[in-house]
Scaffold this active site. Structure first.
Site, short mmCIF file in Angstrom:
data_model
loop_
_atom_site.label_atom_id
_atom_site.label_comp_id
_atom_site.label_asym_id
_atom_site.label_seq_id
_atom_site.Cartn_x
_atom_site.Cartn_y
_atom_site.Cartn_z
N LYS A 1 -8.77 4.05 -2.33
CA LYS A 1 -9.22 3.35 -1.12
C LYS A 1 -10.54 3.92 -0.62
CE LYS A 1 -7.22 1.84 3.33
NZ LYS A 1 -6.03 1.99 4.19
N CYS B 1 -5.73 -2.61 1.90
CA CYS B 1 -5.60 -2.76 3.36
C CYS B 1 -6.95 -2.88 4.08
CB CYS B 1 -4.76 -1.59 3.89
SG CYS B 1 -4.09 -1.86 5.56
N GLU C 1 0.83 -1.21 0.00
CA GLU C 1 0.00 0.00 0.00
C GLU C 1 0.87 1.27 0.00
OE1 GLU C 1 -3.44 1.98 2.95
OE2 GLU C 1 -2.27 0.24 3.61
#
Length: 271
Positions: free
Chosen positions: A108, A140, A40
């Protein structure tokens, strides 16, 4: 499909160091590797409120352009995270870059508490087709929400790739989550995490994994830096879906507008 997982340490707000290491990892790939996956926000690390404007770059910024050039030169696809600057709005973004350029961008959608105020949350899920496989991206914390992978499944995802920045003591949480997301969507899943120390007292947990469509953990890294190769067997998709298909049998579907793009990308808008 032969894939390398680059489980590396990084430096927060240090693009020069991280880009150098990413380019070295791409250069070190085997000649028949088709895809390499990084953690990430790997290119910039995790910026803070007072550094994000300095380190974040636009989609056509120098760091992404350097990765695009390396992908072309090595004839390899790259999945890598970066801090994106879109006209002064900042996103935690992961890209799928092929030798032909950027094939997929995902911002995200589920921000970890420390990211709120640094990044803006994304508003859509997306997949694209590459080398005959429909690929979706997550980042994540996203994988702790079953709806994220289900959104990709509704868009046809056969391979879910997670760029990860998971830290102690939450390593076991993501190990469980990635196995569940693969099994409940009958898709292959890759997760590549960062290792080593981060800002403050953070220690990243490693544990990069490959999971099959039955939810079986096929490969799992430890807590040290490593770059290892796995081979994806897409015949497992047919085996997992032979007797039943969760996507067909579900009674409740996720809402949202589906957009079909001319280049094969599919997006599910979530508002």
């Amino acid at each position: 499909m032969k894939v390398e997982l680059a489980q590396l340490a990084g430096q927060d707000s240090d693009t020069v160091n991280n880009l150098r290491r990413a380019l070295a990892a791409i250069a070190a790939c085997a000649s028949d590797t088709q895809l390499i996956v990084f953690p990430e926000t790997y290119l910039m690390g995790f910026p803070a409120v007072d550094t994000v404007a300095r380190v974040a770059e636009p989609l056509d910024g120098p760091a992404v352009q350097a990765i695009e050039q390396a992908a072309r030169e090595r004839n390899i696809a790259v999945v890598i995270g970066f801090a994106e600057n879109d006209n002064g709005t900042f996103y935690n973004t992961t890209l799928l870059i092929t030798p032909q350029g950027i094939a997929l961008r995902y911002r995200k959608t589920h921000l970890w508490p420390s990211e709120r105020g640094v990044f803006q949350a994304g508003d859509r899920f997306a997949t694209c087709e590459w080398n005959g496989v429909r690929i979706g991206l997550l980042i994540c914390y996203d994988i702790e929400f079953p709806e994220t992978a289900r959104a990709l499944a509704q868009l046809g995802a056969e391979l879910i790739i997670v760029t990860n920045g998971n830290m102690d003591p939450y390593g076991p949480t993501h190990r469980t989550a990635i196995m569940a997301r693969a099994q409940e969507n009958q898709a292959l899943a890759l997760m590549v995490n960062r290792v080593g120390a981060g800002t403050g007292e953070l220690v990243f947990a490693g544990g990069s994994t490959l999971v099959d469509p039955f939810g079986t953990l096929l490969h799992e890294a430890g807590r040290e830096e490593c770059q290892f190769r796995v081979e994806l067997d897409f015949s497992q998709l047919a085996a997992a879906r032979a007797d039943y298909r969760y996507l067909n049998d579900q009674r409740i579907r996720l809402p949202g507008e589906v957009i079909e793009h001319a280049d094969g990308r599919r997006e599910l808008l979530i508002g």
